[in-house]
Design a protein around this motif. Structure first.
Motif, PDB file in Angstrom:
ATOM      1  N   GLY A 109       8.769 -14.413   5.520  1.00 33.12           N
ATOM      2  CA  GLY A 109       8.571 -13.536   4.367  1.00 33.12           C
ATOM      3  C   GLY A 109       7.121 -13.124   4.205  1.00 33.12           C
ATOM      4  N   ILE A 110       6.221 -14.066   4.450  1.00 33.46           N
ATOM      5  CA  ILE A 110       4.789 -13.746   4.369  1.00 33.46           C
ATOM      6  C   ILE A 110       4.429 -12.713   5.435  1.00 33.46           C
ATOM      7  CG2 ILE A 110       2.464 -14.675   4.674  1.00 33.46           C
ATOM      8  CD1 ILE A 110       3.552 -17.333   3.506  1.00 33.46           C
ATOM      9  N   GLU A 111       4.916 -12.927   6.645  1.00 27.44           N
ATOM     10  CA  GLU A 111       4.629 -11.994   7.745  1.00 27.44           C
ATOM     11  C   GLU A 111       5.230 -10.615   7.460  1.00 27.44           C
ATOM     12  OE1 GLU A 111       2.962 -10.673  11.203  1.00 27.44           O
ATOM     13  OE2 GLU A 111       2.646 -12.612  10.239  1.00 27.44           O
ATOM     14  N   GLN A 112       6.477 -10.604   6.984  1.00 22.84           N
ATOM     15  CA  GLN A 112       7.137  -9.334   6.688  1.00 22.84           C
ATOM     16  C   GLN A 112       6.412  -8.574   5.582  1.00 22.84           C
ATOM     17  OE1 GLN A 112      10.836  -9.314   4.471  1.00 22.84           O
ATOM     18  NE2 GLN A 112      11.703  -7.834   5.926  1.00 22.84           N
ATOM     19  N   ALA A 113       5.938  -9.274   4.575  1.00 15.72           N
ATOM     20  CA  ALA A 113       5.216  -8.617   3.483  1.00 15.72           C
ATOM     21  C   ALA A 113       3.974  -7.909   4.014  1.00 15.72           C
ATOM     22  CB  ALA A 113       4.828  -9.632   2.406  1.00 15.72           C
ATOM     23  N   GLY A 114       3.255  -8.553   4.919  1.00 16.58           N
ATOM     24  CA  GLY A 114       2.078  -7.932   5.511  1.00 16.58           C
ATOM     25  C   GLY A 114       2.418  -6.700   6.327  1.00 16.58           C
ATOM     26  N   GLU A 115       3.498  -6.794   7.098  1.00 16.36           N
ATOM     27  CA  GLU A 115       3.909  -5.646   7.919  1.00 16.36           C
ATOM     28  C   GLU A 115       4.370  -4.474   7.045  1.00 16.36           C
ATOM     29  OE1 GLU A 115       6.853  -7.098  10.626  1.00 16.36           O
ATOM     30  OE2 GLU A 115       5.416  -8.384  11.670  1.00 16.36           O
ATOM     31  N   LEU A 116       5.124  -4.765   5.996  1.00 12.34           N
ATOM     32  CA  LEU A 116       5.596  -3.702   5.109  1.00 12.34           C
ATOM     33  C   LEU A 116       4.441  -3.037   4.368  1.00 12.34           C
ATOM     34  CD1 LEU A 116       8.815  -5.360   3.643  1.00 12.34           C
ATOM     35  CD2 LEU A 116       8.675  -3.544   5.357  1.00 12.34           C
ATOM     36  N   ALA A 117       3.463  -3.834   3.949  1.00 12.04           N
ATOM     37  CA  ALA A 117       2.288  -3.261   3.281  1.00 12.04           C
ATOM     38  C   ALA A 117       1.509  -2.378   4.255  1.00 12.04           C
ATOM     39  CB  ALA A 117       1.397  -4.364   2.732  1.00 12.04           C
ATOM     40  N   GLY A 118       1.381  -2.812   5.500  1.00 13.87           N
ATOM     41  CA  GLY A 118       0.707  -1.995   6.511  1.00 13.87           C
ATOM     42  C   GLY A 118       1.429  -0.683   6.749  1.00 13.87           C
ATOM     43  N   LYS A 119       2.758  -0.741   6.782  1.00 10.16           N
ATOM     44  CA  LYS A 119       3.555   0.471   6.975  1.00 10.16           C
ATOM     45  C   LYS A 119       3.365   1.430   5.798  1.00 10.16           C
ATOM     46  CE  LYS A 119       7.980   0.109   8.288  1.00 10.16           C
ATOM     47  NZ  LYS A 119       9.456  -0.041   8.171  1.00 10.16           N
ATOM     48  N   ARG A 120       3.385   0.895   4.577  1.00  8.88           N
ATOM     49  CA  ARG A 120       3.177   1.723   3.391  1.00  8.88           C
ATOM     50  C   ARG A 120       1.784   2.347   3.397  1.00  8.88           C
ATOM     51  NH1 ARG A 120       1.946  -1.076  -1.991  1.00  8.88           N
ATOM     52  NH2 ARG A 120       0.012  -1.162  -0.847  1.00  8.88           N
ATOM     53  N   ASN A 121       0.785   1.555   3.768  1.00  9.72           N
ATOM     54  CA  ASN A 121      -0.591   2.060   3.803  1.00  9.72           C
ATOM     55  C   ASN A 121      -0.745   3.180   4.821  1.00  9.72           C
ATOM     56  OD1 ASN A 121      -1.303   0.244   1.837  1.00  9.72           O
ATOM     57  ND2 ASN A 121      -2.185  -1.236   3.263  1.00  9.72           N
ATOM     58  N   MET A 122      -0.107   3.049   5.970  1.00 10.23           N
ATOM     59  CA  MET A 122      -0.194   4.105   6.996  1.00 10.23           C
ATOM     60  C   MET A 122       0.478   5.390   6.500  1.00 10.23           C
ATOM     61  SD  MET A 122      -2.006   3.011   9.437  1.00 10.23           S
ATOM     62  CE  MET A 122      -1.676   4.127  10.753  1.00 10.23           C
ATOM     63  N   ARG A 123       1.608   5.272   5.808  1.00  9.75           N
ATOM     64  CA  ARG A 123       2.290   6.448   5.252  1.00  9.75           C
ATOM     65  C   ARG A 123       1.418   7.149   4.225  1.00  9.75           C
ATOM     66  NH1 ARG A 123       6.903   3.567   4.385  1.00  9.75           N
ATOM     67  NH2 ARG A 123       6.416   3.470   2.171  1.00  9.75           N
ATOM     68  N   GLU A 124       0.816   6.356   3.342  1.00  7.38           N
ATOM     69  CA  GLU A 124      -0.045   6.952   2.308  1.00  7.38           C
ATOM     70  C   GLU A 124      -1.292   7.570   2.914  1.00  7.38           C
ATOM     71  OE1 GLU A 124      -0.775   3.882  -0.556  1.00  7.38           O
ATOM     72  OE2 GLU A 124       1.255   3.996  -1.375  1.00  7.38           O
ATOM     73  N   LYS A 125      -1.841   6.949   3.935  1.00  2.89           N
ATOM     74  CA  LYS A 125      -3.024   7.498   4.607  1.00  2.89           C
ATOM     75  C   LYS A 125      -2.687   8.826   5.274  1.00  2.89           C
ATOM     76  CE  LYS A 125      -6.327   6.545   8.276  1.00  2.89           C
ATOM     77  NZ  LYS A 125      -6.654   5.681   9.400  1.00  2.89           N
ATOM     78  N   ALA A 126      -1.541   8.900   5.936  1.00  6.16           N
ATOM     79  CA  ALA A 126      -1.136  10.145   6.601  1.00  6.16           C
ATOM     80  C   ALA A 126      -0.930  11.260   5.567  1.00  6.16           C
ATOM     81  CB  ALA A 126       0.143   9.923   7.400  1.00  6.16           C
ATOM     82  N   ALA A 127      -0.361  10.917   4.427  1.00  5.17           N
ATOM     83  CA  ALA A 127      -0.160  11.932   3.387  1.00  5.17           C
ATOM     84  C   ALA A 127      -1.491  12.434   2.842  1.00  5.17           C
ATOM     85  CB  ALA A 127       0.696  11.357   2.248  1.00  5.17           C
ATOM     86  N   ARG A 128      -2.439  11.526   2.617  1.00  2.91           N
ATOM     87  CA  ARG A 128      -3.766  11.941   2.136  1.00  2.91           C
ATOM     88  C   ARG A 128      -4.481  12.801   3.168  1.00  2.91           C
ATOM     89  NH1 ARG A 128      -3.921   6.612   0.405  1.00  2.91           N
ATOM     90  NH2 ARG A 128      -5.281   6.036   2.135  1.00  2.91           N
ATOM     91  N   GLU A 129      -4.372  12.454   4.448  1.00  2.00           N
ATOM     92  CA  GLU A 129      -5.013  13.247   5.497  1.00  2.00           C
ATOM     93  C   GLU A 129      -4.403  14.633   5.582  1.00  2.00           C
ATOM     94  OE1 GLU A 129      -4.642  10.821   8.986  1.00  2.00           O
ATOM     95  OE2 GLU A 129      -6.411   9.617   8.473  1.00  2.00           O
ATOM     96  N   ALA A 130      -3.081  14.736   5.426  1.00  2.28           N
ATOM     97  CA  ALA A 130      -2.423  16.044   5.459  1.00  2.28           C
ATOM     98  C   ALA A 130      -2.874  16.899   4.271  1.00  2.28           C
ATOM     99  CB  ALA A 130      -0.904  15.869   5.448  1.00  2.28           C
ATOM    100  N   ASP A 131      -2.978  16.287   3.086  1.00  2.00           N
ATOM    101  CA  ASP A 131      -3.463  17.019   1.909  1.00  2.00           C
ATOM    102  C   ASP A 131      -4.892  17.502   2.122  1.00  2.00           C
ATOM    103  OD1 ASP A 131      -1.064  16.595   0.636  1.00  2.00           O
ATOM    104  OD2 ASP A 131      -1.797  14.905  -0.586  1.00  2.00           O
ATOM    105  N   LEU A 132      -5.724  16.651   2.667  1.00  2.00           N
ATOM    106  CA  LEU A 132      -7.121  17.012   2.910  1.00  2.00           C
ATOM    107  C   LEU A 132      -7.221  18.138   3.936  1.00  2.00           C
ATOM    108  CD1 LEU A 132     -10.087  16.472   2.328  1.00  2.00           C
ATOM    109  CD2 LEU A 132     -10.038  14.718   4.110  1.00  2.00           C
ATOM    110  N   THR A 133      -6.406  18.084   4.974  1.00  2.00           N
ATOM    111  CA  THR A 133      -6.406  19.135   5.990  1.00  2.00           C
ATOM    112  C   THR A 133      -6.000  20.471   5.372  1.00  2.00           C
ATOM    113  OG1 THR A 133      -5.875  17.554   7.726  1.00  2.00           O
ATOM    114  CG2 THR A 133      -5.392  19.859   8.195  1.00  2.00           C
TER     115      THR A 133
END
Length: 100
Positions: free
Chosen positions: A64-88
């Protein structure tokens, strides 16, 4: 942060990462495995309670600890991609290029 939450409160790291269903499932799995250990122990199945109940709990806990870290990383990458697309889009708009 999600790993820390999951370390202290089972399932909360997944919920923090935005995956409420997975968090609830993880918390339930850990509670069920501890319950199994207690029930087996109360019925004098000490070895089985230790191996089955506590073994499953340990697996769910650290998984569960490992999965929480992976899910947070996945969410962060999605949010980063959305911010980069908005900035572009903003940069292209300011530069006078038409965007769709």
């Amino acid at each position: 942060m999600a790993r820390m939450w999951s370390t202290f409160i089972p399932g909360s790291g997944q919920m923090y990462a935005g995956y409420t269903g997975k968090g609830l499932l993880n918390a339930f799995s850990q509670a069920a495995s501890l319950g199994t250990a207690v029930i087996l122990g109360m019925n004098a199945f000490y070895i089985a309670g230790t191996i089955v109940g506590l073994g499953a709990f340990q697996s769910f806990y650290f998984g569960g600890i490992e999965q929480a870290g992976e899910l947070a990383g996945k969410r962060n990458m999605r949010e980063k991609a959305a911010r980069e697309a908005d900035l572009t889009r903003l940069i292209l708009h300011l530069a006078g290029y038409a965007t769709t």
